[in-house]
Design an enzyme around this catalytic site. Structure first.
Site, PDB file in Angstrom:
ATOM      1  N   CYS A 139       0.442  -1.252  -0.104  1.00  0.00           N
ATOM      2  CA  CYS A 139       0.136   0.144  -0.292  1.00  0.00           C
ATOM      3  C   CYS A 139       0.789   1.025   0.188  1.00  0.00           C
ATOM      4  CB  CYS A 139      -0.718   0.143   1.275  1.00  0.00           C
ATOM      5  SG  CYS A 139      -1.819  -1.434   1.014  1.00  0.00           S
ATOM      6  N   HIS A 140       2.041   1.137   0.419  1.00  0.00           N
ATOM      7  CA  HIS A 140       2.486   2.721   0.806  1.00  0.00           C
ATOM      8  C   HIS A 140       4.192   2.239   1.000  1.00  0.00           C
ATOM      9  CE1 HIS A 140      -1.413   4.044   2.694  1.00  0.00           C
ATOM     10  NE2 HIS A 140      -1.579   4.539   2.166  1.00  0.00           N
ATOM     11  N   GLY A 141       4.613   0.971   0.944  1.00  0.00           N
ATOM     12  CA  GLY A 141       5.730   0.384   0.043  1.00  0.00           C
ATOM     13  C   GLY A 141       6.413   0.723   1.501  1.00  0.00           C
TER      14      GLY A 141
END
Length: 175
Positions: A139-141
């Site tokens: 989702c956000h790394g």
């Protein structure tokens, strides 16, 4: 000259008995009203049942992971290989965004048990992926290592370690 006779105590009368009986009746009535209000705050049986779980680890091979649910959250259980353990042990805590040594995150070196919720925004990371062969939150790394510690990305903390104990050689109790 002082009175030689001590004062005489009054005998209890009907009015005293009525005051005492009314007070006792009021106290019992108040207790009967208050008890259900207090008792309803206790957790129900379904919540108590979810507070802890036991997991048999015997079927998990070295290098495998399973996911169980505890308190409505995914819990990752990984039987780490010797290479994964040595990778986790070789990282200096000072290099980590949330410094924590691997030995503080496990009870037995080969078993890593952690809550599978990313500490950034609550996503569920993917196992055995990412830059550090641990967990990766797409989702956000956020990248976690083989000990579940944040190594790269926006997550501020390591993956949470739930309270657990070994209740046998191949059995754990979470919660």
């Amino acid at each position: 000259m002082a009175d030689a006779h001590p004062p005489v105590a009054e005998e209890p009368n009907r009015r005293d008995f009525l005051y005492l009986a009314t007070g006792a009746f009021a106290a019992v009535g108040a207790a009967n009203i208050v008890w259900p209000l207090i008792d309803q705050m206790n957790p129900d049986a379904s919540v108590k049942a979810l507070s802890s779980i036991e997991v048999d680890l015997a079927a998990i091979e070295s290098g495998q992971s399973i996911t169980v649910t505890w308190r409505g959250k995914p819990v990752f259980i990984r039987r780490r290989t010797e290479a994964e353990v040595s990778d986790a042990r070789s990282v200096a805590a000072a290099e980590l965004p949330d410094p924590e040594v691997d030995a503080d995150r496990v009870i037995k070196d080969e078993w890593l048990i952690m809550v599978g919720i990313c500490t950034h925004l609550g996503c569920v990371p993917l196992g055995q992926s990412g830059d550090f062969n641990g967990w990766f939150c797409p989702c956000h790394g956020s990248h976690y290592d083989t000990s579940g510690r944040i190594r790269k990305g926006p997550a501020p903390k390591n993956l949470e370690i739930p309270p657990y104990d070994f209740v046998g050689d191949t059995r754990i109790k979470i919660g």
